[in-house]
Design a protein around this motif. Structure first.
Motif, mmCIF file in Angstrom:
data_model
loop_
_atom_site.group_PDB
_atom_site.id
_atom_site.type_symbol
_atom_site.label_atom_id
_atom_site.label_comp_id
_atom_site.label_asym_id
_atom_site.label_seq_id
_atom_site.Cartn_x
_atom_site.Cartn_y
_atom_site.Cartn_z
ATOM 1 N N VAL A 26 76.472 -4.421 80.593
ATOM 2 C CA VAL A 26 75.806 -3.164 80.937
ATOM 3 C C VAL A 26 74.298 -3.322 81.081
ATOM 4 C CG1 VAL A 26 75.488 -2.403 78.553
ATOM 5 C CG2 VAL A 26 75.716 -0.708 80.360
ATOM 6 N N LYS A 27 73.691 -4.301 80.399
ATOM 7 C CA LYS A 27 72.239 -4.442 80.479
ATOM 8 C C LYS A 27 71.768 -4.820 81.878
ATOM 9 C CE LYS A 27 72.003 -9.338 79.127
ATOM 10 N NZ LYS A 27 71.488 -10.298 78.134
ATOM 11 N N ASN A 28 72.688 -5.313 82.714
ATOM 12 C CA ASN A 28 72.341 -5.663 84.096
ATOM 13 C C ASN A 28 72.449 -4.468 85.034
ATOM 14 O OD1 ASN A 28 71.967 -8.450 83.457
ATOM 15 N ND2 ASN A 28 74.187 -8.714 83.431
ATOM 16 N N ASP A 29 72.965 -3.337 84.527
ATOM 17 C CA ASP A 29 73.098 -2.119 85.329
ATOM 18 C C ASP A 29 71.797 -1.332 85.211
ATOM 19 O OD1 ASP A 29 75.730 0.417 85.595
ATOM 20 O OD2 ASP A 29 73.772 0.254 86.568
ATOM 21 N N THR A 30 70.968 -1.344 86.262
ATOM 22 C CA THR A 30 69.640 -0.729 86.204
ATOM 23 C C THR A 30 69.640 0.729 86.634
ATOM 24 O OG1 THR A 30 69.170 -1.561 88.428
ATOM 25 C CG2 THR A 30 68.497 -2.943 86.565
ATOM 26 N N THR A 31 70.817 1.292 86.949
ATOM 27 C CA THR A 31 70.882 2.703 87.291
ATOM 28 C C THR A 31 70.610 3.549 86.056
ATOM 29 O OG1 THR A 31 73.250 2.888 86.844
ATOM 30 C CG2 THR A 31 72.598 2.170 89.056
ATOM 31 N N GLN A 32 70.396 4.851 86.261
ATOM 32 C CA GLN A 32 70.166 5.743 85.125
ATOM 33 C C GLN A 32 71.385 5.778 84.201
ATOM 34 O OE1 GLN A 32 69.681 10.296 85.266
ATOM 35 N NE2 GLN A 32 67.556 9.547 85.298
ATOM 36 N N THR A 33 72.591 5.769 84.817
ATOM 37 C CA THR A 33 73.819 5.718 84.012
ATOM 38 C C THR A 33 73.891 4.423 83.223
ATOM 39 O OG1 THR A 33 74.994 7.091 85.614
ATOM 40 C CG2 THR A 33 76.343 5.781 84.108
ATOM 41 N N GLY A 34 73.531 3.313 83.864
ATOM 42 C CA GLY A 34 73.533 2.025 83.179
ATOM 43 C C GLY A 34 72.567 1.993 82.006
ATOM 44 N N ARG A 35 71.369 2.552 82.184
ATOM 45 C CA ARG A 35 70.383 2.608 81.094
ATOM 46 C C ARG A 35 70.896 3.482 79.950
ATOM 47 N NH1 ARG A 35 65.468 4.987 84.016
ATOM 48 N NH2 ARG A 35 64.616 5.019 81.903
ATOM 49 N N PHE A 36 71.571 4.565 80.314
ATOM 50 C CA PHE A 36 72.153 5.481 79.325
ATOM 51 C C PHE A 36 73.153 4.751 78.438
ATOM 52 C CE2 PHE A 36 75.602 8.553 78.346
ATOM 53 C CZ PHE A 36 74.883 9.502 77.644
ATOM 54 N N TRP A 37 74.085 4.026 79.067
ATOM 55 C CA TRP A 37 75.116 3.317 78.295
ATOM 56 C C TRP A 37 74.563 2.074 77.609
ATOM 57 C CZ3 TRP A 37 79.340 5.259 76.544
ATOM 58 C CH2 TRP A 37 79.945 6.334 77.213
ATOM 59 N N THR A 38 73.522 1.465 78.173
ATOM 60 C CA THR A 38 72.899 0.313 77.514
ATOM 61 C C THR A 38 72.353 0.726 76.145
ATOM 62 O OG1 THR A 38 72.297 -0.701 79.632
ATOM 63 C CG2 THR A 38 71.072 -1.412 77.677
ATOM 64 N N ALA A 39 71.701 1.879 76.081
ATOM 65 C CA ALA A 39 71.154 2.367 74.805
ATOM 66 C C ALA A 39 72.269 2.665 73.804
ATOM 67 C CB ALA A 39 70.314 3.621 75.050
ATOM 68 N N ILE A 40 73.368 3.268 74.284
ATOM 69 C CA ILE A 40 74.475 3.615 73.382
ATOM 70 C C ILE A 40 75.092 2.358 72.776
ATOM 71 C CG2 ILE A 40 76.785 4.633 73.270
ATOM 72 C CD1 ILE A 40 75.874 6.548 75.516
ATOM 73 N N ILE A 41 75.395 1.373 73.635
ATOM 74 C CA ILE A 41 76.053 0.150 73.154
ATOM 75 C C ILE A 41 75.097 -0.669 72.288
ATOM 76 C CG2 ILE A 41 77.127 -2.013 73.904
ATOM 77 C CD1 ILE A 41 78.241 -0.481 76.315
ATOM 78 N N LEU A 42 73.801 -0.652 72.613
ATOM 79 C CA LEU A 42 72.824 -1.353 71.776
ATOM 80 C C LEU A 42 72.761 -0.705 70.390
ATOM 81 C CD1 LEU A 42 70.724 -3.601 71.670
ATOM 82 C CD2 LEU A 42 69.032 -1.976 72.520
ATOM 83 N N HIS A 43 72.902 0.615 70.346
ATOM 84 C CA HIS A 43 72.953 1.311 69.049
ATOM 85 C C HIS A 43 74.208 0.919 68.273
ATOM 86 C CE1 HIS A 43 75.771 4.656 68.127
ATOM 87 N NE2 HIS A 43 75.007 4.848 67.074
ATOM 88 N N ASP A 44 75.350 0.721 68.986
ATOM 89 C CA ASP A 44 76.578 0.247 68.331
ATOM 90 C C ASP A 44 76.345 -1.126 67.693
ATOM 91 O OD1 ASP A 44 77.953 2.507 69.116
ATOM 92 O OD2 ASP A 44 78.749 1.595 70.940
#
Length: 678
Positions: free
Chosen positions: A143-161
């Motif tokens: 997900v960290k390679n997904d630079t869209t707004q949705t990708g940034r959204f999920w990158t933060a969630i999974i990083l918090h996990d």
């Protein structure tokens, strides 16, 4: 002759290419037709999951049989449905199946990210922090390679996990870095686009970060995050799109955490105010709010209030239909038992103990089925990976053969056939070798799984036996005391009272051992702030142990005068580890003597406690094996098989160690070391 063959070569090649293009076009049309109905199917299934989960499962199965829905998406919907039903272990299995290849990611990346987050949450609740960290790290790499707004959204969630799992595993600095990056990333998204989804997720991860610190008893660190909690939750509740119920839930939850943090950091007045603010919300009267209320009372040690609330909480949990599991026993039933014991409600405590015993067989059968299903999924995953590799190899071969046939079929056909035979023979040999190696690995994995299952079974059976014995004694004496027209002498009543107290203590000790089991794999360092002498630790351990009451052996406590010194450690934990070693010596020594000796190791700057017995002894080759949980070298002796595991875990977390002295032959000798810090 050559010119005649060339005449047919070009038409044959053109016809072959045309057939290939037609086949690709037909497949493209099929895929296009499926995508037109995909959104409608997804919406219908999602609506049924919320309204009628059983019908949702039936629809998914029907669509799968008709090949109207991909297998990965079908497994995703099955996982969603079982999660909605509260069957998290089953949901876990289907979520894992949906991730066996990249089909779900290729079709819908946000759904793939969602599954990673859900699976990480389930594994965290189950206590499998290593598994949660592995799956969330795998998702983050994508997900960290997904630079869209949705990708940034999920990158933060999974990083918090990832941060939550790191915190539970004791990696505090890494967790803090993950939390700060995830929190700042979502805050940036909120500032760019303050939608309710962004505000809600920002509040969710902030709440979880605070919970990560409180659940690991880092209350000072949690205090520094309360301000961020006020900021994120305040922004969300101020949004006109925020439902009233959601706002109350987050405000109430934040207040329970504030109350706990204030209480643990010595601000009792502020803690009581926060607690009363929680009680004043509508959410505190709901089922979920009542559960959270009970969790707060447990962490705050308010056992009487918790015991008063326990019947209502138990009724709520049972209405959810939660299946039996060690997670269910640890998260719900064991806290209820503690509340009854510590509040002095022995009758309710006995009833809860009987319920715990009766659940052991159900827990064993349920988790055995779950483990079998998980092994099946692992095997299925390997099979799918093998099929994908074979398909890729086949596709490469087809392309290669097509080019060779188109250019050289009339010139080197015999050479090609010969080469193909040689190569296929070599590949077959390599595949056979790979298959044999995989079979060996599978055999080893199966043996390990069977050994693990056997040890868990032995442990559950032993716990059942250990609890039933004092329960039967307590039940018998209770019937005697409550029977009408029974007259007892003062001596008889004194004897009965002594036996009731003894067996109640025995049950409490068993429950404590079950609770200690959860700390065996903990890597959290125990706080060492007590100033205590080495002899005081030994005296306390002797008083707490079975050896102080043993009449079948002679016990001696010896120490050099220089060894009686003040050290800085955790007195209760150190005494507990030493108590477990003394209990072990008392259990295995039928006659003869046992000795506890205190010395100093000036070289390593360690205090050394040596526990020596004249029991049955331990073979040198078992020196490390005996510290494995649930293990008993001789089943003739009673016990749960976790005492030495718990003792070594405590020693490691105090900065010391416990090991077997293999040079001693007269029985068994265990060496317990603590840092010699003044």
């Amino acid at each position: 002759m050559t010119r005649n063959r060339t005449r047919y070569f070009l038409p044959i090649l053109c016809i072959s290419l045309l057939l290939i293009l037609c086949a690709c076009a037909e497949r493209s049309n099929v895929i296009s037709g499926q995508s037109n109905t995909s959104d409608q199917q997804d919406s219908l299934i999602q609506a049924l999951i919320d309204e009628n989960p059983d019908r949702a499962l039936t629809l998914v199965d029907s669509l799968t049989q008709l090949h109207q829905i991909p297998e990965a998406k079908a497994d995703f919907f099955r996982g969603q449905t079982h999660y909605r039903l509260g069957q998290e272990l089953t949901a876990e299995l289907y979520y894992k199946r949906s991730l066996t290849d990249d089909a779900l990611y290729q079709e819908n990346p946000p759904t793939y990210y969602y599954v990673i987050d859900q699976l990480s949450t389930i594994l965290t609740r189950k206590g499998d922090q290593d598994g949660a960290l592995t799956i969330s790290t795998k998702g983050y790499a994508i997900v960290k390679n997904d630079t869209t707004q949705t990708g940034r959204f999920w990158t933060a969630i999974i990083l918090h996990d990832i941060g939550y799992s790191q915190m539970q595993l004791g990696h505090k600095e890494q967790a803090e870095k993950s939390f700060m990056e995830a929190w700042n990333s979502l805050k940036g998204l909120v500032n760019e686009s303050p939608t309710f989804d962004h505000l809600h997720m920002w509040s969710r991860i902030t709440y979880n970060i605070i919970d990560a610190y409180t659940s690991t008893e880092q209350f000072k660190e949690a205090d520094t995050w309360l301000q961020q909690g006020d900021e994120a939750i305040g922004r969300m509740t101020a949004s006109p799109d925020c439902p009233t119920a959601t706002a109350e839930e987050y405000i109430a939850g934040l207040n329970t955490h504030k109350a706990l943090v204030y209480l643990k950091t010595g601000r009792r007045a502020e803690a009581e105010k926060a607690y009363q603010r929680f009680l004043g919300t509508t959410y505190s009267k709901t089922g979920s709010g009542t559960i959270e209320h009970c969790e707060y009372l447990e962490l705050a040690g308010r056992w009487k209030e918790m015991a008063d609330l326990t019947p209502k909480v138990d009724s709520i949990v049972q209405s959810w239909g939660t299946p039996p599991s060690l997670y269910y026993l640890k998260s719900y039933l064991t806290p209820y038992l503690k509340a009854y014991i510590y509040s002095g409600r022995h009758h309710e405590a006995l009833q809860m103990s009987e319920r715990l015993v009766n659940l052991t067989d159900s827990i064993y059968n349920y988790e055995r089925q779950h483990n079998a299903a998980e092994l099946a999924i692992m095997y299925e995953t390997q099979e799918k990976e093998k099929q994908i590799a074979e398909q890729q190899t086949m596709l490469k071969n087809q392309r290669y053969f097509a080019v060779l046939i188109a250019i050289l079929i009339m010139l080197i056909s015999f050479v090609i056939i010969t080469l193909l035979r040689l190569r296929n023979a070599k590949r077959l040999s390599e595949k056979n070798q790979e298959l044999e190696e995989k079979n060996r690995e599978l055999t080893i994995a199966n043996e390990r799984a069977e050994e693990s299952s056997r040890m868990k079974t032995d442990f559950i059976q032993q716990i059942s036996h250990e609890i039933r014995t004092p329960l039967n004694i307590l039940s018998g004496f209770t019937q005697v005391l409550t029977a009408p027209k029974v007259e007892l002498t003062d001596e008889e009543r004194k004897d009965i009272n002594t036996r009731i107290n003894t067996n109640t203590t025995r049950i409490t000790e068993l429950v404590n051992k079950m609770l200690e089991l959860s700390y065996i794999h903990s890597k959290t360092v125990i706080e060492r702030t007590d100033e205590v002498t080495t002899v005081q630790i030994a005296a306390q351990a002797t008083e707490n142990s079975d050896i102080s009451h043993a009449t079948h052996l002679i016990y001696k406590l010896e120490f050099d005068p220089a060894a009686d010194k003040m050290i800085r450690t955790n007195a209760e934990s150190a005494a507990r580890a030493l108590t477990l070693l003394l209990n072990n010596a008392a259990k295995f020594t039928k006659e003869g003597g046992a000795e506890l000796r205190i010395t100093l190791d000036e070289t390593r700057k360690m205090v050394v406690y040596t526990v020596t017995d004249t029991g049955i002894g331990i073979p040198p080759e078992e020196a490390e094996h005996i510290f494995e949980e649930f293990l008993q070298l001789d089943n003739y002796y009673d016990g749960t098989g976790i005492g030495l595991s718990v003792a070594r875990s405590i020693a490691h977390r105090l900065g010391g160690d416990i090991y077997l002295d293999t040079t001693y032959q007269g029985g068994a000798r265990f060496v317990f070391t603590l840092p010699d810090e003044a």
